[in-house]
Write an enzyme that holds these catalytic residues in place. Structure first.
Site, PDB file in Angstrom:
ATOM      1  N   GLU A 173      28.012 -18.152  98.116  1.00 52.33           N
ATOM      2  CA  GLU A 173      27.317 -17.529  99.178  1.00 52.33           C
ATOM      3  C   GLU A 173      25.476 -17.660  99.150  1.00 52.33           C
ATOM      4  O   GLU A 173      24.938 -16.463  98.992  1.00 52.33           O
ATOM      5  CB  GLU A 173      27.492 -15.907  99.321  1.00 52.33           C
ATOM      6  CG  GLU A 173      29.106 -15.953  99.712  1.00 52.33           C
ATOM      7  CD  GLU A 173      29.441 -14.414 100.196  1.00 52.33           C
ATOM      8  OE1 GLU A 173      28.729 -13.646  99.779  1.00 52.33           O
ATOM      9  OE2 GLU A 173      30.668 -14.261 100.581  1.00 52.33           O
ATOM     10  N   GLU A 384      37.038 -16.230  99.655  1.00 49.92           N
ATOM     11  CA  GLU A 384      37.143 -14.767  99.839  1.00 49.92           C
ATOM     12  C   GLU A 384      37.578 -14.347 101.253  1.00 49.92           C
ATOM     13  O   GLU A 384      37.272 -14.938 101.964  1.00 49.92           O
ATOM     14  CB  GLU A 384      35.810 -14.377  99.579  1.00 49.92           C
ATOM     15  CG  GLU A 384      35.064 -14.357  97.926  1.00 49.92           C
ATOM     16  CD  GLU A 384      33.905 -13.764  98.093  1.00 49.92           C
ATOM     17  OE1 GLU A 384      33.456 -12.611  98.864  1.00 49.92           O
ATOM     18  OE2 GLU A 384      33.026 -13.818  97.114  1.00 49.92           O
TER      19      GLU A 384
HETATM   20  O1  IFM Z   1      31.463  -8.021  97.191  1.00 51.99           O
HETATM   21  C1  IFM Z   1      31.221  -9.189  98.157  1.00 51.99           C
HETATM   22  C2  IFM Z   1      31.168 -10.370  97.188  1.00 51.99           C
HETATM   23  O2  IFM Z   1      30.321 -10.253  96.175  1.00 51.99           O
HETATM   24  C3  IFM Z   1      30.433 -11.413  98.254  1.00 51.99           C
HETATM   25  N1  IFM Z   1      31.210 -11.704  99.307  1.00 51.99           N
HETATM   26  C4  IFM Z   1      31.528 -10.629 100.009  1.00 51.99           C
HETATM   27  C5  IFM Z   1      32.086  -9.356  99.328  1.00 51.99           C
HETATM   28  C6  IFM Z   1      31.913  -8.164 100.107  1.00 51.99           C
HETATM   29  O3  IFM Z   1      30.996  -7.759 100.856  1.00 51.99           O
END
Ligand code: IFM
Length: 478
Positions: A173, A384
């Site tokens: 990200e 994710e």
């Molecule tokens: O916890 C975060 C993660 O580190 C990166 N993506 C989003 C998740 C939830 O906010």
């Protein structure tokens, strides 16, 4: 498509679909000063009063560093086929450049061996936001040298783990690193300046490109390299031309600013023109785009919520000027979209998770199909997806989290729908294995399918973990 409509459907994923869960170093490891680890920007940030809710820090987190064997046993109990974790740069190269800390490498080597012993395939992310503090002292991601330091670090980790880890992800990200770290300042290092955020975005792209080349050098021929983006599925607040143009603009500043240089070797013309009043883009130097476009094998996508935007009217600008904090959700009212003054994120109707994020699985299908259409042939991974809820431990020690199960089944059905329509999605990594340190929210938000008591460090499988075990065993839903 909401979870309740799909919960009863029987959906099977393609053979070989990879079922996993994800974590990140600073969010779970703790052991902040153990075995030669030095400070990262998140140590500095979390120890700065007022930056993290409750004054929480990752000093101990879930103490995974000391409980790694037991945590691998939990993964095996859930039946995970794959585990995505990140390596803490400040454990490996504590000063950010120069001397390598063997004890840090040994920790991740043991983790990888422990996973392989349980037939769990590791997916290693090299950078999940914990920049060594000395590099921040030299300018952090606003300084292009950081990209070269990242490549050196990538080479070291690739050389050490590449014989056992099939896939490496350079960055997690980069949008958050650039725009939340340097644009809104809600993440470390806490800088709020859009011009700096745009330079940081470019230097992160460059780090990805140089890191990819370093990994290719270090890895066996079969080694795979990827990048994980938190792409946003953007919609207009109204059908006005101005709001529809705001969608184009936000897509440029949130998505195409990474997708286009990495996958097509160029920055979008509309992005460069739109933001000419914020930056002259002189940080893009000859040769950068060729380096950034080094081929990758798979693209990771993180998805949680859809985005609703409006054009920056005079009225909204007034709001921005009077302190509406830049925010991609507009949870507390319209807020300037991070990185730009031309568009606003506006509030959306529920249902919401405990983060205040709208739940909309269909947007994940749309997003996957859009990436599939625009970048054909690129294999995709959901690296994710998950939800925070206010979980409680019942008197008998169980943790009932039906809302999370509903969120996850709805989103898995959405992934399945995208696959059915042609998207080449190879796997799904649930966020997150364990409750953990949720950045600026500290320990107040629980994303885990395994509950962690942050005082005793006791782990308990939530109902969602038991549900996920059945999903993995069935290779699908129902
Ligand atoms: O916890 C975060 C993660 O580190 C990166 N993506 C989003 C998740 C939830 O906010």
């Amino acid at each position: 498509m909401m979870g309740s409509d799909t919960a009863s459907a029987t959906l099977r994923f393609p053979a070989g679909f990879r079922w996993g869960a994800a974590t990140a170093a600073y969010q779970i490891e703790g052991a902040a000063r153990a075995d030669g680890r030095a400070r990262s920007i998140w140590d500095t940030f979390s120890h700065t009063p007022g930056r993290v809710q409750g004054g929480d820090t990752g000093d101990v987190a879930t103490d995974h560093y000391h409980r790694v064997a037991a945590d691998i046993t939990i993964m095996a109990e859930i039946g995970l086929a794959a585990y995505r974790f990140s390596v803490a740069w400040p454990r490996i190269v504590p000063a950010g450049s120069g001397a390598v800390n063997q004890a840090g490498l040994d920790f991740y080597s043991r983790l990888v061996d422990g996973l392989l012993d349980r037939a769990i395939t590791p997916l290693v992310t090299l950078y999940h936001w914990d920049l060594p503090q000395p590099l921040q002292d030299a300018g952090g991601w606003a300084n292009r040298d950081t990209a070269a330091r990242f490549a050196e670090y990538a080479q070291v980790v690739g050389q050490t783990l590449g014989d056992r880890v099939p896939t490496f992800t350079t960055l997690n990200e980069p949008w958050c690193s650039a725009f939340l770290g340097y644009g809104t300042g809600v993440h470390a290092p806490g800088i709020a300046d859009n011009a700096t955020a745009l330079a940081a975005a470019h230097h992160l792209n460059l780090a990805h490109g140089l890191g990819t080349a370093a990994l290719r050098d270090a890895l066996p021929a079969t080694g795979q390299v990827s990048l994980t983006l938190n792409l946003q599925q953007v919609r207009a607040a109204s059908q006005s031309d101005a709001d529809r143009d705001a969608v184009r603009h936000v897509d440029a500043v949130a998505n195409r600013i990474f997708l286009e240089p990495v996958l097509r070797g160029r920055y979008p013309d509309d992005l460069v023109a739109d933001l000419g009043h914020i930056t002259d883009w002189s940080f893009v130097q000859d040769g950068d785009l060729a380096a950034i476009a080094a081929p990758i094998d798979v693209l990771g996508i993180n998805y949680y919520f859809p985005t609703l935007v409006a054009a920056a009217t005079a009225q909204l600008r007034e709001l921005g000027a009077t302190g509406a904090k830049s925010d991609p959700h507009g949870t507390a009212g319209p807020a300037p979209f991070p990185g730009t003054d031309l568009a606003f994120a506006v509030p959306q109707d529920g249902p919401y998770t405990a983060m205040g994020w709208r739940i909309e699985p269909a947007s994940l299908t749309d997003l996957l199909l859009r990436v599939h259409r625009d970048y054909p042939g690129m294999p995709l991974l959901i690296t994710e997806n998950g939800a925070a809820y206010d979980d409680v431990v019942a008197a008998d020690g169980s943790v009932h989290d039906p809302d999370r199960i509903d969120y996850l089944s709805g989103h898995l059905a959405a992934v399945h729908a995208a696959i059915t329509q042609g998207a080449d999605v190879r796997g799904y990594f649930l966020w997150s294995l364990l409750d953990n340190f949720e950045w600026a929210f500290g320990f107040s938000k629980r994303f885990g399918i395994v509950h962690v008591d942050f005082v005793t460090q006791q782990r308990r499988l939530k109902d969602s973990a038991i549900w996920y075990r059945a999903v993995i065993a069935a290779n699908g839903l129902g």
